[in-house]
Design a protein around this motif. Sequence first.
Motif, PDB file in Angstrom:
ATOM      1  N   VAL A  24      24.447  -2.265 -17.627  1.00  0.00           N
ATOM      2  CA  VAL A  24      24.309  -1.097 -16.761  1.00  0.00           C
ATOM      3  C   VAL A  24      24.475  -1.500 -15.297  1.00  0.00           C
ATOM      4  CG1 VAL A  24      22.740   0.731 -16.001  1.00  0.00           C
ATOM      5  CG2 VAL A  24      22.881   0.142 -18.427  1.00  0.00           C
ATOM      6  N   PHE A  25      23.872  -2.613 -14.896  1.00  0.00           N
ATOM      7  CA  PHE A  25      23.995  -3.077 -13.510  1.00  0.00           C
ATOM      8  C   PHE A  25      25.446  -3.414 -13.188  1.00  0.00           C
ATOM      9  CE2 PHE A  25      19.394  -4.823 -12.915  1.00  0.00           C
ATOM     10  CZ  PHE A  25      18.899  -3.534 -13.057  1.00  0.00           C
ATOM     11  N   ALA A  26      26.155  -3.986 -14.147  1.00  0.00           N
ATOM     12  CA  ALA A  26      27.561  -4.345 -13.928  1.00  0.00           C
ATOM     13  C   ALA A  26      28.397  -3.105 -13.642  1.00  0.00           C
ATOM     14  CB  ALA A  26      28.113  -5.087 -15.149  1.00  0.00           C
ATOM     15  N   THR A  27      28.037  -2.011 -14.259  1.00  0.00           N
ATOM     16  CA  THR A  27      28.792  -0.772 -14.090  1.00  0.00           C
ATOM     17  C   THR A  27      28.291   0.063 -12.915  1.00  0.00           C
ATOM     18  OG1 THR A  27      29.094  -0.720 -16.479  1.00  0.00           O
ATOM     19  CG2 THR A  27      29.562   1.302 -15.302  1.00  0.00           C
ATOM     20  N   ASP A  28      26.978   0.230 -12.828  1.00  0.00           N
ATOM     21  CA  ASP A  28      26.403   1.166 -11.859  1.00  0.00           C
ATOM     22  C   ASP A  28      25.837   0.506 -10.609  1.00  0.00           C
ATOM     23  OD1 ASP A  28      27.021   3.103 -13.710  1.00  0.00           O
ATOM     24  OD2 ASP A  28      24.985   3.267 -14.485  1.00  0.00           O
ATOM     25  N   GLY A  29      25.638  -0.787 -10.626  1.00  0.00           N
ATOM     26  CA  GLY A  29      25.085  -1.493  -9.483  1.00  0.00           C
ATOM     27  C   GLY A  29      23.591  -1.716  -9.614  1.00  0.00           C
ATOM     28  N   LEU A  30      23.095  -2.666  -8.843  1.00  0.00           N
ATOM     29  CA  LEU A  30      21.677  -3.024  -8.872  1.00  0.00           C
ATOM     30  C   LEU A  30      20.791  -1.875  -8.420  1.00  0.00           C
ATOM     31  CD1 LEU A  30      21.843  -6.551  -7.197  1.00  0.00           C
ATOM     32  CD2 LEU A  30      21.712  -6.047  -9.637  1.00  0.00           C
ATOM     33  N   GLU A  31      21.289  -1.104  -7.487  1.00  0.00           N
ATOM     34  CA  GLU A  31      20.463  -0.080  -6.865  1.00  0.00           C
ATOM     35  C   GLU A  31      20.407   1.229  -7.644  1.00  0.00           C
ATOM     36  OE1 GLU A  31      24.620   0.186  -5.872  1.00  0.00           O
ATOM     37  OE2 GLU A  31      23.274  -1.491  -5.507  1.00  0.00           O
ATOM     38  N   ARG A  32      21.245   1.395  -8.635  1.00  0.00           N
ATOM     39  CA  ARG A  32      21.342   2.703  -9.279  1.00  0.00           C
ATOM     40  C   ARG A  32      20.808   2.742 -10.700  1.00  0.00           C
ATOM     41  NH1 ARG A  32      26.974   5.258  -8.295  1.00  0.00           N
ATOM     42  NH2 ARG A  32      25.819   7.189  -8.397  1.00  0.00           N
ATOM     43  N   ALA A  33      20.919   1.682 -11.416  1.00  0.00           N
ATOM     44  CA  ALA A  33      20.523   1.677 -12.824  1.00  0.00           C
ATOM     45  C   ALA A  33      19.008   1.642 -12.961  1.00  0.00           C
ATOM     46  CB  ALA A  33      21.141   0.471 -13.517  1.00  0.00           C
ATOM     47  N   GLY A  34      18.511   2.270 -14.006  1.00  0.00           N
ATOM     48  CA  GLY A  34      17.073   2.297 -14.201  1.00  0.00           C
ATOM     49  C   GLY A  34      16.666   2.179 -15.656  1.00  0.00           C
ATOM     50  N   HIS A  35      15.376   2.279 -15.876  1.00  0.00           N
ATOM     51  CA  HIS A  35      14.785   2.121 -17.198  1.00  0.00           C
ATOM     52  C   HIS A  35      15.388   3.094 -18.222  1.00  0.00           C
ATOM     53  CE1 HIS A  35      11.890  -0.100 -14.808  1.00  0.00           C
ATOM     54  NE2 HIS A  35      11.284  -0.517 -15.906  1.00  0.00           N
ATOM     55  N   GLY A  36      15.580   4.340 -17.823  1.00  0.00           N
ATOM     56  CA  GLY A  36      16.117   5.343 -18.741  1.00  0.00           C
ATOM     57  C   GLY A  36      17.518   5.014 -19.216  1.00  0.00           C
ATOM     58  N   ASP A  37      18.350   4.493 -18.308  1.00  0.00           N
ATOM     59  CA  ASP A  37      19.720   4.116 -18.678  1.00  0.00           C
ATOM     60  C   ASP A  37      19.716   3.023 -19.748  1.00  0.00           C
ATOM     61  OD1 ASP A  37      20.889   5.783 -16.608  1.00  0.00           O
ATOM     62  OD2 ASP A  37      20.257   4.236 -15.183  1.00  0.00           O
ATOM     63  N   ILE A  38      18.825   2.064 -19.573  1.00  0.00           N
ATOM     64  CA  ILE A  38      18.755   0.936 -20.498  1.00  0.00           C
ATOM     65  C   ILE A  38      18.168   1.402 -21.834  1.00  0.00           C
ATOM     66  CG2 ILE A  38      17.614  -1.306 -20.861  1.00  0.00           C
ATOM     67  CD1 ILE A  38      18.045  -0.891 -17.441  1.00  0.00           C
ATOM     68  N   ALA A  39      17.143   2.245 -21.774  1.00  0.00           N
ATOM     69  CA  ALA A  39      16.528   2.767 -22.995  1.00  0.00           C
ATOM     70  C   ALA A  39      17.560   3.510 -23.842  1.00  0.00           C
ATOM     71  CB  ALA A  39      15.365   3.693 -22.640  1.00  0.00           C
ATOM     72  N   LYS A  40      18.375   4.319 -23.184  1.00  0.00           N
ATOM     73  CA  LYS A  40      19.394   5.089 -23.904  1.00  0.00           C
ATOM     74  C   LYS A  40      20.364   4.151 -24.633  1.00  0.00           C
ATOM     75  CE  LYS A  40      22.756   8.757 -23.180  1.00  0.00           C
ATOM     76  NZ  LYS A  40      23.369   9.650 -22.208  1.00  0.00           N
ATOM     77  N   LEU A  41      20.828   3.112 -23.952  1.00  0.00           N
ATOM     78  CA  LEU A  41      21.728   2.154 -24.593  1.00  0.00           C
ATOM     79  C   LEU A  41      21.059   1.407 -25.737  1.00  0.00           C
ATOM     80  CD1 LEU A  41      23.725   0.425 -21.707  1.00  0.00           C
ATOM     81  CD2 LEU A  41      24.639   1.819 -23.563  1.00  0.00           C
ATOM     82  N   ALA A  42      19.780   1.075 -25.563  1.00  0.00           N
ATOM     83  CA  ALA A  42      19.056   0.304 -26.578  1.00  0.00           C
ATOM     84  C   ALA A  42      18.616   1.165 -27.757  1.00  0.00           C
ATOM     85  CB  ALA A  42      17.837  -0.369 -25.949  1.00  0.00           C
ATOM     86  N   PHE A 110      26.527 -10.346 -10.898  1.00  0.00           N
ATOM     87  CA  PHE A 110      26.493 -11.332  -9.815  1.00  0.00           C
ATOM     88  C   PHE A 110      27.327 -10.860  -8.631  1.00  0.00           C
ATOM     89  CE2 PHE A 110      28.775 -14.861  -7.770  1.00  0.00           C
ATOM     90  CZ  PHE A 110      27.714 -15.459  -7.115  1.00  0.00           C
ATOM     91  N   LEU A 111      28.531 -10.376  -8.881  1.00  0.00           N
ATOM     92  CA  LEU A 111      29.392  -9.905  -7.798  1.00  0.00           C
ATOM     93  C   LEU A 111      28.748  -8.726  -7.059  1.00  0.00           C
ATOM     94  CD1 LEU A 111      32.876 -10.168  -9.544  1.00  0.00           C
ATOM     95  CD2 LEU A 111      32.022 -11.601  -7.668  1.00  0.00           C
ATOM     96  N   ARG A 112      28.108  -7.839  -7.774  1.00  0.00           N
ATOM     97  CA  ARG A 112      27.411  -6.717  -7.122  1.00  0.00           C
ATOM     98  C   ARG A 112      26.241  -7.231  -6.287  1.00  0.00           C
ATOM     99  NH1 ARG A 112      28.432  -1.532  -8.253  1.00  0.00           N
ATOM    100  NH2 ARG A 112      29.920  -1.051  -9.874  1.00  0.00           N
ATOM    101  N   TRP A 113      25.564  -8.272  -6.784  1.00  0.00           N
ATOM    102  CA  TRP A 113      24.435  -8.854  -6.059  1.00  0.00           C
ATOM    103  C   TRP A 113      24.901  -9.474  -4.749  1.00  0.00           C
ATOM    104  CZ3 TRP A 113      21.485 -13.771  -7.986  1.00  0.00           C
ATOM    105  CH2 TRP A 113      20.286 -13.915  -7.291  1.00  0.00           C
ATOM    106  N   THR A 114      26.096 -10.064  -4.735  1.00  0.00           N
ATOM    107  CA  THR A 114      26.582 -10.731  -3.516  1.00  0.00           C
ATOM    108  C   THR A 114      26.770  -9.761  -2.360  1.00  0.00           C
ATOM    109  OG1 THR A 114      28.960 -10.559  -4.020  1.00  0.00           O
ATOM    110  CG2 THR A 114      27.798 -12.509  -4.865  1.00  0.00           C
ATOM    111  N   VAL A 115      26.937  -8.485  -2.661  1.00  0.00           N
ATOM    112  CA  VAL A 115      27.162  -7.491  -1.600  1.00  0.00           C
ATOM    113  C   VAL A 115      26.033  -6.472  -1.499  1.00  0.00           C
ATOM    114  CG1 VAL A 115      29.667  -7.754  -1.594  1.00  0.00           C
ATOM    115  CG2 VAL A 115      28.611  -6.056  -3.106  1.00  0.00           C
TER     116      VAL A 115
END
Length: 186
Positions: A24-42, A110-115
Amino acid sequence: MSQSRQRLDPEARRRQLIDLAMQVFATDGLERAGHGDIAKLAGVSTATVFNYFPTREDLVEAVLEEVREQFRAMFAAFGDVKTEQAIGVRVMVAGFNHLIENRPNMIKTFLRWTVAFGDQNRKAYLDFQDEMLTEISKRLKNSTPDRSDARIIMGSADMYALMKLDNTPDDVIARFVDRLLSVLGE
């Protein structure tokens, strides 16, 4: 697409949630993804994700720690032998390439984290960047005291990752690495 619900032991579930968070972070970024997004995928409840990661900061920190550990493992596999820059760079390229091919979501995170500039993650990234510059420098026989060669290599690694993820032809990537070596005086 969510995964089918299955009972996992706590460590396997934690591992799964970190991997999905990375996706989710790879797609949406560190600042946007949350618990609900991960729960849905899991395929679990949001409360389940909160049981493992009580705050958003805990979730982000767990994902970033996984990124750090993957890079640390890559450098540990190289050993501490200083080599000529051409050899050292090619070994690092091979290790980095392995991460890109086998952990693309980790590399994208990682690339999203760098910026990421707006929050506490910036300091964490700068500390990690310092660690990586030290690791790169340790492996170069003619490393510069100001680590400028290591900075060139690290910056080039970001471009290399983008090229690989964007399916740039291998011959173009090979010329890029050769040009990097010529810039470094090899």
